[in-house]
Design a protein around this motif. Structure first.
Motif, short mmCIF file in Angstrom:
data_model
loop_
_atom_site.label_atom_id
_atom_site.label_comp_id
_atom_site.label_asym_id
_atom_site.label_seq_id
_atom_site.Cartn_x
_atom_site.Cartn_y
_atom_site.Cartn_z
N THR A 1 0.78 -1.18 0.14
CA THR A 1 0.14 0.13 0.00
C THR A 1 0.81 1.25 -0.09
O THR A 1 0.61 2.31 -0.83
CB THR A 1 -0.94 0.11 1.31
OG1 THR A 1 -1.68 -1.14 1.17
CG2 THR A 1 -1.80 1.27 1.27
N ARG B 1 1.02 3.81 -3.13
CA ARG B 1 0.68 5.39 -3.22
C ARG B 1 1.64 6.35 -2.98
O ARG B 1 1.36 7.65 -2.95
CB ARG B 1 -0.26 5.34 -1.78
CG ARG B 1 -1.37 4.29 -1.51
CD ARG B 1 -2.01 4.75 -0.19
NE ARG B 1 -2.79 5.55 0.10
CZ ARG B 1 -3.59 6.16 0.93
NH1 ARG B 1 -3.53 5.07 1.93
NH2 ARG B 1 -4.34 7.15 0.94
N ARG C 1 3.59 8.70 -5.23
CA ARG C 1 3.42 9.37 -6.42
C ARG C 1 4.53 9.76 -7.33
O ARG C 1 4.58 9.70 -8.45
CB ARG C 1 2.83 10.70 -6.15
CG ARG C 1 1.12 10.57 -5.50
CD ARG C 1 0.80 12.04 -5.29
NE ARG C 1 -0.86 11.97 -4.91
CZ ARG C 1 -1.76 11.81 -5.51
NH1 ARG C 1 -1.75 11.33 -6.82
NH2 ARG C 1 -2.97 11.56 -4.87
N LYS D 1 -8.22 1.31 -0.67
CA LYS D 1 -6.95 2.45 -0.56
C LYS D 1 -6.38 2.33 -1.82
O LYS D 1 -5.69 3.60 -2.37
CB LYS D 1 -5.91 2.03 0.64
CG LYS D 1 -6.80 2.05 1.96
CD LYS D 1 -5.88 1.48 3.14
CE LYS D 1 -6.20 1.81 4.56
NZ LYS D 1 -5.25 1.17 5.39
N VAL D 2 -6.27 1.37 -2.45
CA VAL D 2 -5.80 1.23 -3.64
C VAL D 2 -6.32 0.66 -4.70
O VAL D 2 -6.81 -0.67 -4.60
CB VAL D 2 -4.08 0.28 -3.47
CG1 VAL D 2 -3.50 0.20 -4.89
CG2 VAL D 2 -3.23 1.00 -2.39
#
Length: 237
Positions: A59, A63, A65, A167-168
């Motif tokens: 995760t 996440r 970037r 979340k993803v």
């Protein structure tokens, strides 16, 4: 380092999940016992711990970037593999729950034969049977508690999978595989065929050499016999 760590965690989770499935297959059979149930609990707990560690690292990576495109694609493949492993684990846990309910280990059993005895002997037997029933009842309560824990853990795995999707977002159909479907199977089969072919050639060569040796031996024996006969004829004449 994060990528290698995630790969190692996923590999460990896959092995533990496979081990758990193997243990589940023994439930309700001749190998079923308290030791098996305990091993199932321990394996299940280990799989849960590995799943938590996998989820947190994947995760965090997905996440990020600033993740490079190639690294992101690799982490997405790991994510799909992780999701699949969790689905298999949840399915096996549900199967273990069904089998545990269907085949309880400790069920008090009453004697099928009534002897008709009375008096002190019957009292001792009744007390012994009562103590045995109490022991079985206590063990059965332990089994029931374990099944209740299993139900809670199944819900936790389901909640984990739901939180992962929230979340993803990694749709499985968008993730590209690095190899063609069945590439590993084809390579294994090719290697097996090559080794099998090599063995066959060696066996054929060995059999050919053996045939030649046998023919040479037979020819030598015939030649010696012919010489002996010729000498005998000369002496007789």
């Amino acid at each position: 380092m994060a990528k290698e760590e995630c790969k190692a965690l996923l590999d460990a989770l896959n092995r533990v999940t496979a081990c758990y499935r193997h243990l589940v297959l023994s439930l309700g059979g001749s190998a079923d016992s308290q030791n098996l149930r305990q091993e199932l609990r321990q394996t299940r707990q280990k799989a849960h711990d590995l799943a938590l560690a996998n989820r947190s690292r994947l995760t965090a990576a997905l996440r990020d970037r600033g993740l490079a495109k190639e690294d992101k694609a690799e982490f997405e493949r790991l994510w799909v593999g992780f999701s699949t492993s969790l689905e298999i684990l949840e399915s096996d846990m549900r199967r273990a729950l069904e089998l545990g309910l269907e085949f309880p280990l400790n069920v008090p059993r009453r004697p099928l034969i009534q002897t008709g005895l009375a008096g002190a002997t019957a009292g001792v037997a009744a007390r012994a049977l009562s103590a045995q029933n109490l022991k079985c009842e206590a063990e059965r309560n332990v089994d029931q508690l374990d099944l209740m824990d299993l139900e809670r853990e199944i819900r936790k795995v389901g909640e984990m999978m739901y939180e992962m999707e929230m979340k993803v977002s990694v749709p499985q159909w968008t993730v590209e595989a690095k190899q063609d479907p069945g590439a590993e199977l084809h390579s294994t089969a090719s290697a097996g065929a090559s080794s099998g072919g090599l063995v066959s050639v060696q066996e054929a060569k060995g059999s050919c050499d053996g045939s030649r040796l046998l023919a040479a031996g037979v020819f030598s024996a015939v030649l010696i016999l012919a010489v002996i006969l010729a000498v005998c004829v000369v002496k007789l004449s």
